[in-house]
Design a protein around this motif. Structure first.
Motif, PDB file in Angstrom:
ATOM      1  N   PRO A 110     -11.598  -0.816  38.320  1.00 60.63           N
ATOM      2  CA  PRO A 110     -10.236  -0.629  37.807  1.00 60.63           C
ATOM      3  C   PRO A 110      -9.712  -1.905  37.158  1.00 60.63           C
ATOM      4  O   PRO A 110     -10.037  -3.021  37.604  1.00 60.63           O
ATOM      5  CB  PRO A 110      -9.433  -0.275  39.069  1.00 60.63           C
ATOM      6  CG  PRO A 110     -10.222  -0.861  40.197  1.00 60.63           C
ATOM      7  CD  PRO A 110     -11.655  -0.738  39.793  1.00 60.63           C
ATOM      8  N   PRO A 111      -8.882  -1.771  36.122  1.00 60.11           N
ATOM      9  CA  PRO A 111      -8.386  -2.944  35.377  1.00 60.11           C
ATOM     10  C   PRO A 111      -7.233  -3.637  36.103  1.00 60.11           C
ATOM     11  O   PRO A 111      -6.085  -3.632  35.644  1.00 60.11           O
ATOM     12  CB  PRO A 111      -7.943  -2.346  34.049  1.00 60.11           C
ATOM     13  CG  PRO A 111      -7.531  -0.952  34.392  1.00 60.11           C
ATOM     14  CD  PRO A 111      -8.457  -0.506  35.485  1.00 60.11           C
ATOM     15  N   ILE A 112      -7.542  -4.255  37.250  1.00 59.95           N
ATOM     16  CA  ILE A 112      -6.530  -4.973  38.020  1.00 59.95           C
ATOM     17  C   ILE A 112      -6.342  -6.356  37.414  1.00 59.95           C
ATOM     18  O   ILE A 112      -7.287  -7.143  37.321  1.00 59.95           O
ATOM     19  CB  ILE A 112      -6.943  -5.105  39.501  1.00 59.95           C
ATOM     20  CG1 ILE A 112      -7.355  -3.741  40.081  1.00 59.95           C
ATOM     21  CG2 ILE A 112      -5.804  -5.731  40.307  1.00 59.95           C
ATOM     22  CD1 ILE A 112      -6.273  -2.712  40.099  1.00 59.95           C
ATOM     23  N   MET A 256       9.522  -8.774  36.594  1.00 57.37           N
ATOM     24  CA  MET A 256       9.112  -7.392  36.364  1.00 57.37           C
ATOM     25  C   MET A 256       9.773  -6.828  35.102  1.00 57.37           C
ATOM     26  O   MET A 256       9.127  -6.134  34.311  1.00 57.37           O
ATOM     27  CB  MET A 256       9.462  -6.543  37.587  1.00 57.37           C
ATOM     28  CG  MET A 256       8.634  -6.876  38.817  1.00 57.37           C
ATOM     29  SD  MET A 256       9.232  -6.038  40.300  1.00 57.37           S
ATOM     30  CE  MET A 256       8.870  -4.340  39.902  1.00 57.37           C
ATOM     31  N   VAL A 257      11.057  -7.130  34.913  1.00 65.10           N
ATOM     32  CA  VAL A 257      11.750  -6.656  33.715  1.00 65.10           C
ATOM     33  C   VAL A 257      11.108  -7.253  32.462  1.00 65.10           C
ATOM     34  O   VAL A 257      10.847  -6.539  31.483  1.00 65.10           O
ATOM     35  CB  VAL A 257      13.258  -7.014  33.770  1.00 65.10           C
ATOM     36  CG1 VAL A 257      13.923  -6.726  32.425  1.00 65.10           C
ATOM     37  CG2 VAL A 257      13.955  -6.232  34.880  1.00 65.10           C
ATOM     38  N   ALA A 389      -3.271  -2.545  35.734  1.00 63.55           N
ATOM     39  CA  ALA A 389      -2.466  -2.549  36.956  1.00 63.55           C
ATOM     40  C   ALA A 389      -2.218  -4.002  37.334  1.00 63.55           C
ATOM     41  O   ALA A 389      -3.168  -4.745  37.595  1.00 63.55           O
ATOM     42  CB  ALA A 389      -3.180  -1.810  38.082  1.00 63.55           C
ATOM     43  N   THR A 390      -0.956  -4.395  37.350  1.00 60.24           N
ATOM     44  CA  THR A 390      -0.597  -5.792  37.617  1.00 60.24           C
ATOM     45  C   THR A 390       0.201  -5.886  38.912  1.00 60.24           C
ATOM     46  O   THR A 390       1.327  -5.396  38.991  1.00 60.24           O
ATOM     47  CB  THR A 390       0.240  -6.372  36.461  1.00 60.24           C
ATOM     48  OG1 THR A 390      -0.485  -6.222  35.234  1.00 60.24           O
ATOM     49  CG2 THR A 390       0.539  -7.841  36.701  1.00 60.24           C
ATOM     50  N   PRO A 391      -0.366  -6.508  39.950  1.00 60.94           N
ATOM     51  CA  PRO A 391       0.397  -6.701  41.192  1.00 60.94           C
ATOM     52  C   PRO A 391       1.449  -7.799  41.018  1.00 60.94           C
ATOM     53  O   PRO A 391       1.233  -8.777  40.292  1.00 60.94           O
ATOM     54  CB  PRO A 391      -0.673  -7.122  42.208  1.00 60.94           C
ATOM     55  CG  PRO A 391      -1.996  -6.817  41.568  1.00 60.94           C
ATOM     56  CD  PRO A 391      -1.765  -6.935  40.094  1.00 60.94           C
ATOM     57  N   PHE A 392       2.573  -7.619  41.696  1.00 65.05           N
ATOM     58  CA  PHE A 392       3.646  -8.606  41.730  1.00 65.05           C
ATOM     59  C   PHE A 392       3.951  -8.918  43.192  1.00 65.05           C
ATOM     60  O   PHE A 392       4.190  -7.997  43.984  1.00 65.05           O
ATOM     61  CB  PHE A 392       4.915  -8.072  41.051  1.00 65.05           C
ATOM     62  CG  PHE A 392       4.849  -8.018  39.553  1.00 65.05           C
ATOM     63  CD1 PHE A 392       5.545  -8.936  38.777  1.00 65.05           C
ATOM     64  CD2 PHE A 392       4.083  -7.055  38.909  1.00 65.05           C
ATOM     65  CE1 PHE A 392       5.483  -8.890  37.397  1.00 65.05           C
ATOM     66  CE2 PHE A 392       4.023  -7.005  37.525  1.00 65.05           C
ATOM     67  CZ  PHE A 392       4.718  -7.927  36.766  1.00 65.05           C
ATOM     68  N   VAL A 401       3.141  -5.451  48.664  1.00 64.11           N
ATOM     69  CA  VAL A 401       2.886  -5.850  47.283  1.00 64.11           C
ATOM     70  C   VAL A 401       3.407  -4.769  46.342  1.00 64.11           C
ATOM     71  O   VAL A 401       3.302  -3.576  46.629  1.00 64.11           O
ATOM     72  CB  VAL A 401       1.378  -6.101  47.044  1.00 64.11           C
ATOM     73  CG1 VAL A 401       0.547  -4.867  47.328  1.00 64.11           C
ATOM     74  CG2 VAL A 401       1.126  -6.625  45.636  1.00 64.11           C
ATOM     75  N   GLU A 402       4.017  -5.190  45.265  1.00 61.22           N
ATOM     76  CA  GLU A 402       4.501  -4.286  44.212  1.00 61.22           C
ATOM     77  C   GLU A 402       3.447  -4.266  43.096  1.00 61.22           C
ATOM     78  O   GLU A 402       2.761  -5.264  42.866  1.00 61.22           O
ATOM     79  CB  GLU A 402       5.828  -4.792  43.666  1.00 61.22           C
ATOM     80  CG  GLU A 402       6.654  -3.761  42.932  1.00 61.22           C
ATOM     81  CD  GLU A 402       7.635  -3.043  43.841  1.00 61.22           C
ATOM     82  OE1 GLU A 402       8.370  -2.180  43.331  1.00 61.22           O
ATOM     83  OE2 GLU A 402       7.672  -3.337  45.056  1.00 61.22           O
ATOM     84  N   THR A 403       3.324  -3.139  42.416  1.00 62.51           N
ATOM     85  CA  THR A 403       2.350  -3.038  41.331  1.00 62.51           C
ATOM     86  C   THR A 403       2.961  -2.272  40.160  1.00 62.51           C
ATOM     87  O   THR A 403       3.616  -1.250  40.364  1.00 62.51           O
ATOM     88  CB  THR A 403       1.070  -2.307  41.791  1.00 62.51           C
ATOM     89  OG1 THR A 403       0.576  -2.914  42.979  1.00 62.51           O
ATOM     90  CG2 THR A 403      -0.013  -2.376  40.712  1.00 62.51           C
ATOM     91  N   ILE A 404       2.748  -2.786  38.947  1.00 59.76           N
ATOM     92  CA  ILE A 404       3.161  -2.078  37.744  1.00 59.76           C
ATOM     93  C   ILE A 404       1.905  -1.611  37.016  1.00 59.76           C
ATOM     94  O   ILE A 404       1.039  -2.418  36.667  1.00 59.76           O
ATOM     95  CB  ILE A 404       4.010  -2.961  36.810  1.00 59.76           C
ATOM     96  CG1 ILE A 404       5.305  -3.390  37.514  1.00 59.76           C
ATOM     97  CG2 ILE A 404       4.345  -2.211  35.520  1.00 59.76           C
ATOM     98  CD1 ILE A 404       6.212  -4.256  36.646  1.00 59.76           C
ATOM     99  N   VAL A 405       1.824  -0.306  36.800  1.00 62.74           N
ATOM    100  CA  VAL A 405       0.654   0.297  36.159  1.00 62.74           C
ATOM    101  C   VAL A 405       1.049   0.826  34.785  1.00 62.74           C
ATOM    102  O   VAL A 405       2.077   1.495  34.640  1.00 62.74           O
ATOM    103  CB  VAL A 405       0.090   1.442  37.017  1.00 62.74           C
ATOM    104  CG1 VAL A 405      -1.018   2.181  36.272  1.00 62.74           C
ATOM    105  CG2 VAL A 405      -0.444   0.897  38.334  1.00 62.74           C
ATOM    106  N   LEU A 406       0.232   0.519  33.788  1.00 58.28           N
ATOM    107  CA  LEU A 406       0.406   1.056  32.441  1.00 58.28           C
ATOM    108  C   LEU A 406      -0.673   2.100  32.191  1.00 58.28           C
ATOM    109  O   LEU A 406      -1.856   1.857  32.433  1.00 58.28           O
ATOM    110  CB  LEU A 406       0.301  -0.056  31.398  1.00 58.28           C
ATOM    111  CG  LEU A 406       1.196  -1.291  31.586  1.00 58.28           C
ATOM    112  CD1 LEU A 406       0.946  -2.291  30.468  1.00 58.28           C
ATOM    113  CD2 LEU A 406       2.662  -0.898  31.647  1.00 58.28           C
TER     114      LEU A 406
END
Length: 412
Positions: A110-112, A256-257, A389-392, A401-406
């Protein structure tokens, strides 16, 4: 009969525990220990395929182990990683996100992306919630999940919160079960008292703070000051009422914004939909760049704040309802769909509605990598590919952990 065994720990896993193997090959999950350590453990819960245990003695320590800052570490259920250097915390969280994507989502390689670190490792939380004991003592849930641990120090809340809470004396049987404290950008404080009785308790505090009483299923009562605070994100103010959710790490909310604005295709004719929009944290920055934004939020308090925070925009429509109630009836073809659901993830009806709407881009923001991986598996089966997928790290010293997935539609 208590069972004591000695094992070598293998890796940190989702939830904050460390994984090891019992002599019979079963997985065993142990808190507050690190990979590579040889540990004597006591089995506290046995299942057919796995067990849970507590550490009794560390026979051989990991070279990565450091001294935790808090006196409650090892008993408190709030922090799991204070015994681990921050750089190693980040690596562990990144690996856990990858593991969930591979095991639950069945994604191959996966593209982490590299995890985005928090600028503050301590005293970053703009809100904290204490459970209240029968004697009026403030505490957190014990690591065993079964009883209250009275708290005498905590290194995660911001400074003014930490200055305030030790001064609070509630007395025996205060009629409250929870106390929240928030600090906004402008150094205003709010106490959020929660109890079962509809009638608010007697309240007095010789400090200029706002205070509200919020019984379940009933209107809140303002005991002092205002019913909301104000948080500044990227030079924009957000009203946040006592019953509204807001990101606990303000600096990371800004990151994140910025990430969303840099990675989402937003143009003057873009049609956007945001699910679980909250008080409008993301919506306010998206609305000024798109032709039309449809937002959906179920919380009445959050919708009130959203209306205040986005009052300047006439290209925004807000629905106060559950996403699964509104989304199937929307008569539009969105270019971008953003979802920031609760920890439980997306309901089946939301999955079906997203598949029917077929947005070009999907942005999924999640605080739970397990439900995230489960939902992404379903979405990719509907004609989408995982872009990144980028963890924050919104929660240093903890396993969260928060993650933003495109994601993008495959025909794009």
């Amino acid at each position: 009969m208590t069972e004591i065994v000695q094992i070598k720990m293998e890796k940190l896993v989702y939830g904050g525990d460390c994984l090891g193997r019992l002599p019979d090959g079963r997985a065993v999950f142990v808190p507050f220990v690190l990979p590579g350590e040889i540990v004597k453990i006591e089995i506290v819960d046995e299942k057919q395929r796995f067990a849970r245990a507590i550490p009794i003695e560390i026979i051989e320590e990991s070279p990565d182990r450091i001294t935790p800052r808090c006196i409650h570490f090892g008993e408190c259920g709030g922090c799991q990683y204070q015994n681990l250097d921050y750089a190693k915390q980040l690596k562990a969280k990144e690996a856990i996100v990858r593991d969930q994507f591979e095991r639950i989502g069945k994604f191959v390689d996966p593209p982490i992306k590299p995890i985005v670190p928090s600028p503050s490792l301590w005293n970053y939380r703009n809100t904290v919630q204490f459970q209240i004991g029968k004697g009026g003592e403030l505490g957190y849930i014990h690591a065993d999940g079964e009883h209250l641990l009275p708290i005498y120090e905590c290194h995660l809340p911001q400074a003014m919160i930490n200055d305030l809470w030790p001064q609070i004396e509630l007395g025996a049987d205060p009629g409250l079960y929870r106390l929240g404290i928030r600090q906004d950008t402008y150094e205003n404080l709010m106490l959020i008292l929660e109890g079962e009785d509809k009638t608010p308790p007697e309240f007095s505090l010789d400090i200029p703070v706002s205070a509200v009483y919020t019984p379940p299923e009933d209107r809140l009562t303002v005991l002092a000051g205002d019913d909301h605070l104000t948080y500044e994100i990227l030079n924009r103010d957000f009203q946040v009422s006592a019953r509204s959710f807001f990101q606990v790490n303000t600096k990371m909310a800004e990151k994140m914004v910025r990430f969303l604005l840099e990675h989402i295709k937003l143009e003057a004719n873009t049609r956007a939909v945001e699910l679980y929009a909250g008080v409008g944290l993301f919506s306010a920055f998206i609305a000024e760049k798109v032709g039309h934004l449809t937002a959906i939020e179920s919380s009445g308090a959050a919708c009130h704040d959203f209306a205040v925070n986005l009052d300047e925009f006439d290209n925004v429509v807000l629905y106060e309802a559950e996403a699964e109630e509104v989304l199937p009836s929307l008569n539009l073809s969105p270019d971008v769909l953003i979802a920031d659901p609760p920890r439980s993830g997306l309901a089946p009806a939301v999955h079906d509605a997203i598949a029917a709407l077929q947005p070009e881009q999907i942005i999924y923001i999640s605080c739970d990598p397990a439900t995230l991986a489960r939902d992404l598996k379903k979405i990719t089966r509907k004609g989408y590919r995982l872009v990144s997928a980028t963890p924050f790290d919104l929660f240093p010293q903890t396993a969260h952990v928060e993650t933003i997935v495109l994601m993008s539609r495959i025909d794009n």
